[in-house]
Design a protein around this motif. Sequence first.
Motif, PDB file in Angstrom:
ATOM      1  N   SER A 172      -9.453  12.976   0.168  1.00 49.72           N
ATOM      2  CA  SER A 172      -8.625  13.667  -0.825  1.00 49.72           C
ATOM      3  C   SER A 172      -9.033  13.343  -2.262  1.00 49.72           C
ATOM      4  CB  SER A 172      -7.155  13.279  -0.638  1.00 49.72           C
ATOM      5  OG  SER A 172      -6.728  13.631   0.646  1.00 49.72           O
ATOM      6  N   GLY A 173      -9.944  12.438  -2.437  1.00 50.39           N
ATOM      7  CA  GLY A 173     -10.389  12.103  -3.775  1.00 50.39           C
ATOM      8  C   GLY A 173      -9.807  10.804  -4.300  1.00 50.39           C
ATOM      9  N   TYR A 174      -8.934  10.182  -3.542  1.00 55.09           N
ATOM     10  CA  TYR A 174      -8.351   8.903  -3.946  1.00 55.09           C
ATOM     11  C   TYR A 174      -9.073   7.776  -3.216  1.00 55.09           C
ATOM     12  CZ  TYR A 174      -4.508  11.825  -5.521  1.00 55.09           C
ATOM     13  OH  TYR A 174      -3.762  12.772  -6.127  1.00 55.09           O
ATOM     14  N   ILE A 175      -9.247   6.696  -3.892  1.00 56.49           N
ATOM     15  CA  ILE A 175      -9.809   5.515  -3.253  1.00 56.49           C
ATOM     16  C   ILE A 175      -8.749   4.424  -3.325  1.00 56.49           C
ATOM     17  CG2 ILE A 175     -11.616   3.764  -3.311  1.00 56.49           C
ATOM     18  CD1 ILE A 175     -13.438   5.836  -4.568  1.00 56.49           C
ATOM     19  N   TYR A 176      -8.220   4.085  -2.186  1.00 62.47           N
ATOM     20  CA  TYR A 176      -7.184   3.074  -2.095  1.00 62.47           C
ATOM     21  C   TYR A 176      -7.800   1.784  -1.591  1.00 62.47           C
ATOM     22  CZ  TYR A 176      -3.377   6.258  -3.070  1.00 62.47           C
ATOM     23  OH  TYR A 176      -2.520   7.122  -3.679  1.00 62.47           O
ATOM     24  N   LYS A 177      -8.091   0.884  -2.494  1.00 63.52           N
ATOM     25  CA  LYS A 177      -8.727  -0.379  -2.122  1.00 63.52           C
ATOM     26  C   LYS A 177      -7.798  -1.241  -1.281  1.00 63.52           C
ATOM     27  CE  LYS A 177     -11.713  -0.315  -6.123  1.00 63.52           C
ATOM     28  NZ  LYS A 177     -12.071  -0.916  -7.388  1.00 63.52           N
ATOM     29  N   ILE A 178      -6.506  -1.159  -1.510  1.00 61.03           N
ATOM     30  CA  ILE A 178      -5.539  -1.940  -0.726  1.00 61.03           C
ATOM     31  C   ILE A 178      -5.542  -1.460   0.720  1.00 61.03           C
ATOM     32  CG2 ILE A 178      -3.090  -2.444  -0.414  1.00 61.03           C
ATOM     33  CD1 ILE A 178      -2.814  -2.410  -3.443  1.00 61.03           C
ATOM     34  N   SER A 210       0.829  -1.210   0.000  1.00 60.59           N
ATOM     35  CA  SER A 210       0.000   0.000   0.000  1.00 60.59           C
ATOM     36  C   SER A 210       0.860   1.255   0.000  1.00 60.59           C
ATOM     37  CB  SER A 210      -0.929   0.006   1.217  1.00 60.59           C
ATOM     38  OG  SER A 210      -0.191   0.149   2.405  1.00 60.59           O
ATOM     39  N   LYS A 211       0.196   2.370  -0.232  1.00 58.65           N
ATOM     40  CA  LYS A 211       0.867   3.670  -0.227  1.00 58.65           C
ATOM     41  C   LYS A 211       0.458   4.409   1.043  1.00 58.65           C
ATOM     42  CE  LYS A 211       0.838   4.042  -5.216  1.00 58.65           C
ATOM     43  NZ  LYS A 211       0.362   4.775  -6.374  1.00 58.65           N
ATOM     44  N   ILE A 212       1.441   4.687   1.880  1.00 61.49           N
ATOM     45  CA  ILE A 212       1.203   5.434   3.106  1.00 61.49           C
ATOM     46  C   ILE A 212       2.176   6.602   3.087  1.00 61.49           C
ATOM     47  CG2 ILE A 212       1.268   5.365   5.621  1.00 61.49           C
ATOM     48  CD1 ILE A 212       0.365   2.499   5.462  1.00 61.49           C
ATOM     49  N   PRO A 213       1.680   7.838   3.272  1.00 62.05           N
ATOM     50  CA  PRO A 213       2.543   9.007   3.092  1.00 62.05           C
ATOM     51  C   PRO A 213       3.628   9.172   4.149  1.00 62.05           C
ATOM     52  CG  PRO A 213       0.399   9.663   3.914  1.00 62.05           C
ATOM     53  CD  PRO A 213       0.321   8.204   3.613  1.00 62.05           C
ATOM     54  N   ILE A 214       3.466   8.571   5.308  1.00 61.34           N
ATOM     55  CA  ILE A 214       4.445   8.739   6.381  1.00 61.34           C
ATOM     56  C   ILE A 214       5.249   7.444   6.512  1.00 61.34           C
ATOM     57  CG2 ILE A 214       4.742   9.270   8.829  1.00 61.34           C
ATOM     58  CD1 ILE A 214       1.878  10.504   8.681  1.00 61.34           C
ATOM     59  N   PRO A 215       6.558   7.460   6.193  1.00 61.30           N
ATOM     60  CA  PRO A 215       7.358   6.231   6.235  1.00 61.30           C
ATOM     61  C   PRO A 215       7.409   5.587   7.624  1.00 61.30           C
ATOM     62  CG  PRO A 215       8.536   7.951   5.069  1.00 61.30           C
ATOM     63  CD  PRO A 215       7.318   8.585   5.663  1.00 61.30           C
ATOM     64  N   ASP A 216       7.454   6.404   8.683  1.00 58.17           N
ATOM     65  CA  ASP A 216       7.487   5.836  10.035  1.00 58.17           C
ATOM     66  C   ASP A 216       6.211   5.075  10.340  1.00 58.17           C
ATOM     67  OD1 ASP A 216       9.985   6.874  10.440  1.00 58.17           O
ATOM     68  OD2 ASP A 216       9.268   8.657  11.505  1.00 58.17           O
ATOM     69  N   ALA A 244      -4.930  -1.083  12.987  1.00 55.09           N
ATOM     70  CA  ALA A 244      -6.228  -0.933  12.340  1.00 55.09           C
ATOM     71  C   ALA A 244      -6.690   0.520  12.364  1.00 55.09           C
ATOM     72  CB  ALA A 244      -7.254  -1.835  13.021  1.00 55.09           C
ATOM     73  N   VAL A 245      -6.528   1.180  13.498  1.00 57.34           N
ATOM     74  CA  VAL A 245      -6.956   2.579  13.609  1.00 57.34           C
ATOM     75  C   VAL A 245      -6.103   3.480  12.719  1.00 57.34           C
ATOM     76  CG1 VAL A 245      -7.108   4.530  15.204  1.00 57.34           C
ATOM     77  CG2 VAL A 245      -7.992   2.298  15.881  1.00 57.34           C
ATOM     78  N   MET A 246      -4.786   3.278  12.737  1.00 67.16           N
ATOM     79  CA  MET A 246      -3.916   4.102  11.895  1.00 67.16           C
ATOM     80  C   MET A 246      -4.202   3.898  10.413  1.00 67.16           C
ATOM     81  SD  MET A 246      -0.224   3.803  13.715  1.00 67.16           S
ATOM     82  CE  MET A 246       0.007   4.229  15.420  1.00 67.16           C
ATOM     83  N   GLU A 247      -4.396   2.654  10.031  1.00 69.32           N
ATOM     84  CA  GLU A 247      -4.678   2.358   8.626  1.00 69.32           C
ATOM     85  C   GLU A 247      -6.036   2.928   8.225  1.00 69.32           C
ATOM     86  OE1 GLU A 247      -3.780   1.181   4.918  1.00 69.32           O
ATOM     87  OE2 GLU A 247      -2.435   0.751   6.571  1.00 69.32           O
ATOM     88  N   ALA A 248      -7.033   2.814   9.093  1.00 72.70           N
ATOM     89  CA  ALA A 248      -8.355   3.372   8.792  1.00 72.70           C
ATOM     90  C   ALA A 248      -8.310   4.893   8.714  1.00 72.70           C
ATOM     91  CB  ALA A 248      -9.361   2.927   9.842  1.00 72.70           C
ATOM     92  N   THR A 249      -7.538   5.514   9.588  1.00 66.27           N
ATOM     93  CA  THR A 249      -7.413   6.971   9.572  1.00 66.27           C
ATOM     94  C   THR A 249      -6.796   7.450   8.269  1.00 66.27           C
ATOM     95  OG1 THR A 249      -7.169   7.017  11.964  1.00 66.27           O
ATOM     96  CG2 THR A 249      -6.423   8.954  10.764  1.00 66.27           C
ATOM     97  N   HIS A 250      -5.763   6.772   7.815  1.00 67.71           N
ATOM     98  CA  HIS A 250      -5.117   7.191   6.574  1.00 67.71           C
ATOM     99  C   HIS A 250      -5.965   6.833   5.357  1.00 67.71           C
ATOM    100  CE1 HIS A 250      -1.935   8.416   9.027  1.00 67.71           C
ATOM    101  NE2 HIS A 250      -1.066   8.554   8.054  1.00 67.71           N
ATOM    102  N   THR A 251      -6.734   5.771   5.452  1.00 66.74           N
ATOM    103  CA  THR A 251      -7.642   5.443   4.362  1.00 66.74           C
ATOM    104  C   THR A 251      -8.720   6.516   4.260  1.00 66.74           C
ATOM    105  OG1 THR A 251      -7.240   3.097   4.687  1.00 66.74           O
ATOM    106  CG2 THR A 251      -9.213   3.687   3.468  1.00 66.74           C
ATOM    107  N   LYS A 252      -9.210   7.012   5.382  1.00 62.78           N
ATOM    108  CA  LYS A 252     -10.187   8.096   5.390  1.00 62.78           C
ATOM    109  C   LYS A 252      -9.574   9.342   4.761  1.00 62.78           C
ATOM    110  CE  LYS A 252     -12.867  10.982   8.491  1.00 62.78           C
ATOM    111  NZ  LYS A 252     -13.068  11.390   9.863  1.00 62.78           N
ATOM    112  N   PHE A 253      -8.322   9.631   5.089  1.00 61.47           N
ATOM    113  CA  PHE A 253      -7.630  10.789   4.504  1.00 61.47           C
ATOM    114  C   PHE A 253      -7.557  10.652   2.992  1.00 61.47           C
ATOM    115  CE2 PHE A 253      -3.576  12.443   2.894  1.00 61.47           C
ATOM    116  CZ  PHE A 253      -3.794  13.787   3.089  1.00 61.47           C
ATOM    117  N   TYR A 254      -7.208   9.461   2.512  1.00 59.06           N
ATOM    118  CA  TYR A 254      -7.126   9.254   1.071  1.00 59.06           C
ATOM    119  C   TYR A 254      -8.493   9.406   0.421  1.00 59.06           C
ATOM    120  CZ  TYR A 254      -2.390   7.400   1.437  1.00 59.06           C
ATOM    121  OH  TYR A 254      -1.065   7.241   1.646  1.00 59.06           O
TER     122      TYR A 254
END
Length: 151
Positions: A115-121, A43-49, A102-112
């Motif tokens: 933003s207009g992107y839908i990241y199915k992964i 997946s694509k996550i904007p924050i490497p940490d 799960a919470v971090m991934e859901a939070t970033h999925t909501k951000f995507y």
Amino acid sequence: MSAPAAPNSPIPSGLNVLLSFPEVLMIGEFVFGGLVWILVASSKIPIPDLQGWLMFVSVFCFIITTLLFILYMVGVQNSSSSWTVMDVIYHIVAAAFYLSVAVMEATHTKFYFVSGYIYKINIAASLFAFVATLLYAIHAIFSILRWKTSS
């Protein structure tokens, strides 16, 4: 062949690990933990940490669950009564770790999504992380009950 269980070891050994609850949940923990590992890695996550933490949790829990499963099959837990306590501690920690994933991934999925992107992964990784959290939490609860009744 399964090793004979010591009177102080409520954790089954041998093939009984596949037939007993909550140890049978380890199969689901393998499957969903492995899926989270694969999906987070792709997946694509904007924050490497953040991606590093997600990968650490999924790989760490997958490896430790695999080791515990193998050790339970061999019957190592029959040598000491401290295995029930270790089982409880590990599953509580794993459930907390996967909840954070799960919470971090859901939070970033909501951000995507906003933003207009839908990241199915990312959506799938978030869903599977919540399922893994549920499995680890159920395993932790039943491990606590087993520990309390055995002591």
